[in-house]
Design a protein around this motif. Structure first.
Motif, PDB file in Angstrom:
ATOM      1  N   UNK A  32     -16.187 -24.973  80.085  1.00 32.54           N
ATOM      2  CA  UNK A  32     -15.679 -24.490  81.370  1.00 32.54           C
ATOM      3  C   UNK A  32     -16.358 -23.162  81.460  1.00 32.54           C
ATOM      4  N   UNK A  33     -17.389 -22.733  82.113  1.00 35.10           N
ATOM      5  CA  UNK A  33     -17.817 -21.360  81.939  1.00 35.10           C
ATOM      6  C   UNK A  33     -16.909 -20.366  82.483  1.00 35.10           C
ATOM      7  N   UNK A  34     -16.277 -20.583  83.637  1.00 33.14           N
ATOM      8  CA  UNK A  34     -15.312 -19.632  84.354  1.00 33.14           C
ATOM      9  C   UNK A  34     -14.466 -19.092  83.243  1.00 33.14           C
ATOM     10  N   UNK A  35     -13.827 -20.051  82.528  1.00 32.66           N
ATOM     11  CA  UNK A  35     -12.877 -20.017  81.517  1.00 32.66           C
ATOM     12  C   UNK A  35     -13.131 -19.126  80.418  1.00 32.66           C
ATOM     13  N   UNK A  36     -14.429 -19.670  79.977  1.00 34.27           N
ATOM     14  CA  UNK A  36     -14.932 -19.124  78.587  1.00 34.27           C
ATOM     15  C   UNK A  36     -15.476 -17.881  78.888  1.00 34.27           C
ATOM     16  N   UNK A  37     -15.959 -17.372  79.994  1.00 33.00           N
ATOM     17  CA  UNK A  37     -16.578 -15.966  80.264  1.00 33.00           C
ATOM     18  C   UNK A  37     -15.434 -14.788  80.054  1.00 33.00           C
ATOM     19  N   UNK A  38     -14.317 -15.356  80.470  1.00 33.20           N
ATOM     20  CA  UNK A  38     -13.165 -14.416  80.526  1.00 33.20           C
ATOM     21  C   UNK A  38     -12.661 -14.472  78.729  1.00 33.20           C
ATOM     22  N   UNK A  39     -12.429 -15.428  78.769  1.00 29.78           N
ATOM     23  CA  UNK A  39     -11.998 -15.887  77.252  1.00 29.78           C
ATOM     24  C   UNK A  39     -12.895 -14.947  76.236  1.00 29.78           C
ATOM     25  N   UNK A  40     -13.917 -15.079  76.170  1.00 29.05           N
ATOM     26  CA  UNK A  40     -15.005 -14.716  75.205  1.00 29.05           C
ATOM     27  C   UNK A  40     -15.575 -13.364  75.702  1.00 29.05           C
ATOM     28  N   UNK A  41     -15.192 -12.921  76.812  1.00 30.11           N
ATOM     29  CA  UNK A  41     -15.705 -11.508  77.452  1.00 30.11           C
ATOM     30  C   UNK A  41     -17.264 -11.395  77.609  1.00 30.11           C
ATOM     31  N   UNK A  42     -17.815 -12.553  78.093  1.00 28.71           N
ATOM     32  CA  UNK A  42     -19.106 -12.593  78.396  1.00 28.71           C
ATOM     33  C   UNK A  42     -19.564 -12.265  79.622  1.00 28.71           C
ATOM     34  N   UNK A  43     -18.824 -11.090  80.197  1.00 32.85           N
ATOM     35  CA  UNK A  43     -19.216 -10.465  81.464  1.00 32.85           C
ATOM     36  C   UNK A  43     -19.794  -9.299  81.232  1.00 32.85           C
ATOM     37  N   UNK A  44     -20.384  -8.577  82.311  1.00 31.93           N
ATOM     38  CA  UNK A  44     -20.976  -7.144  82.146  1.00 31.93           C
ATOM     39  C   UNK A  44     -19.923  -6.182  82.761  1.00 31.93           C
ATOM     40  N   UNK A  45     -19.137  -6.722  83.728  1.00 35.34           N
ATOM     41  CA  UNK A  45     -18.149  -5.551  84.002  1.00 35.34           C
ATOM     42  C   UNK A  45     -17.268  -6.300  85.104  1.00 35.34           C
ATOM     43  N   UNK A  46     -16.087  -5.850  85.463  1.00 36.27           N
ATOM     44  CA  UNK A  46     -15.294  -6.231  86.343  1.00 36.27           C
ATOM     45  C   UNK A  46     -15.350  -5.695  87.904  1.00 36.27           C
ATOM     46  N   UNK A  47     -15.809  -6.492  88.787  1.00 40.22           N
ATOM     47  CA  UNK A  47     -16.160  -6.247  90.274  1.00 40.22           C
ATOM     48  C   UNK A  47     -14.689  -6.036  90.876  1.00 40.22           C
ATOM     49  N   UNK A  48     -14.156  -4.838  91.059  1.00 37.68           N
ATOM     50  CA  UNK A  48     -12.745  -4.882  91.775  1.00 37.68           C
ATOM     51  C   UNK A  48     -12.921  -5.147  93.134  1.00 37.68           C
ATOM     52  N   UNK A  49     -13.859  -4.927  93.948  1.00 32.57           N
ATOM     53  CA  UNK A  49     -14.023  -4.944  95.198  1.00 32.57           C
ATOM     54  C   UNK A  49     -13.848  -6.479  95.576  1.00 32.57           C
ATOM     55  N   UNK A  50     -14.752  -7.142  94.406  1.00 31.02           N
ATOM     56  CA  UNK A  50     -14.798  -8.924  94.795  1.00 31.02           C
ATOM     57  C   UNK A  50     -13.542  -9.418  94.212  1.00 31.02           C
ATOM     58  N   UNK A  51     -12.868  -8.698  93.356  1.00 25.54           N
ATOM     59  CA  UNK A  51     -11.874  -9.311  92.350  1.00 25.54           C
ATOM     60  C   UNK A  51     -12.605 -10.537  91.483  1.00 25.54           C
ATOM     61  N   UNK A  52     -13.842  -9.963  91.071  1.00 26.46           N
ATOM     62  CA  UNK A  52     -14.306 -11.240  90.039  1.00 26.46           C
ATOM     63  C   UNK A  52     -15.048 -10.569  88.904  1.00 26.46           C
ATOM     64  N   UNK A  53     -15.280 -10.986  87.931  1.00 30.69           N
ATOM     65  CA  UNK A  53     -16.123 -10.651  86.803  1.00 30.69           C
ATOM     66  C   UNK A  53     -17.714 -10.745  87.045  1.00 30.69           C
ATOM     67  N   UNK A  54     -18.485  -9.733  86.702  1.00 30.55           N
ATOM     68  CA  UNK A  54     -19.813 -10.070  86.757  1.00 30.55           C
ATOM     69  C   UNK A  54     -20.422 -10.594  85.547  1.00 30.55           C
TER      70      UNK A  54
END
Ligand SMILES: Nc1ncnc2c1ncn2[C@@H]1O[C@H](COP(=O)(O)OP(=O)(O)OP(=O)(O)O)[C@@H](O)[C@H]1O
Ligand SMILES: [Mg+2]
Length: 189
Positions: A32-54
């Motif tokens: 599940x990409x959404x879970x793995x992106x957070x779990x493995x920190x596969x994001x560039x940044x956190x977008x606080x405005x949209x409340x999502x990880x980029x």
């Protein structure tokens, strides 16, 4: 050669239910990409405005390439699953759902109407299919109309696609030609 089957679709169309079952049936790894992106920190940044990880797409691709050392077949569950490495993606299955049915499902999530509407608009416009075709090429992309079908019925269609028994899945679903415009209007204003 390892390969990836992507299960895509607008949030609420039933990706997770199908992808887990499909992976089990195929003896494949499930991601599940959404879970793995957070779990493995596969994001560039956190977008606080949209409340999502980029999502860092290159990191996601690297993660999936590495995973092929342990998994010959991977089922990727994500509404942006088309970002998976092109050389590994065998097929993209996009779940489609009647916007009215989708509204019922998303209303159970207690999201604000604007967010529900944005997602229904994405379903009406076929955004997941368009993105999959753009990233992976039309010949890899297959849709399943999940409306009114049980999980087992959808699973059978998905297995036919994976096994190459489904040759023609065109034209892609266009809710405007299936529904009355008056039924869709409220999602578009
Ligand atoms: N074939 C089906 N028939 C009836 N209900 C279904 C079916 N498939 C899924 N659902 C229901 O729809 C809801 C959403 O399903 P699911 O979580 O699998 O969607 P999803 O596409 O993974 O959503 P998200 O993108 O938010 O993760 C769940 O409540 C699930 O029980
Ligand atoms: Mg899900």
């Amino acid at each position: 050669m390892a390969k990836i089957i992507v299960v895509s679709g607008t949030p609420g169309t039933g990706k997770t239910l199908l992808a887990k079952k499909l992976a089990e049936k195929l003896g494949a790894c499930y991601v599940n990409l959404s879970s793995i992106v957070i779990e493995k920190k596969l994001y560039a940044e956190y977008d606080a405005g949209r409340n999502t990880y980029v999502v860092d797409e290159e990191k996601v691709r690297e993660y999936l390439r590495r995973l092929t050392r342990d998994c010959e077949l991977i089922v990727v569950d994500s509404h942006y699953g088309e970002i998976a490495p092109r050389e590994l993606v065998d097929k993209v299955i996009v779940l489609r759902l009647d916007p009215i049915e989708l509204e019922k499902r998303l209303k159970k999530r207690e999201w604000r109407w604007e967010k529900i509407k944005e997602n229904i608009q994405a379903e009406i416009l076929g955004v997941c299919t368009v993105n999959a075709v753009e990233e992976q090429g039309e010949e890899k992309v297959f849709e399943i109309n999940a409306t009114g079908k049980t999980l087992d019925e959808i699973l059978e269609e998905a297995l036919d696609i994976v096994k190459g028994r489904t040759k023609e899945k065109r034209p892609f679903i266009d809710w405007f030609s299936i529904k009355e415009f008056s039924e869709l209007e409220k999602y578009l204003v």
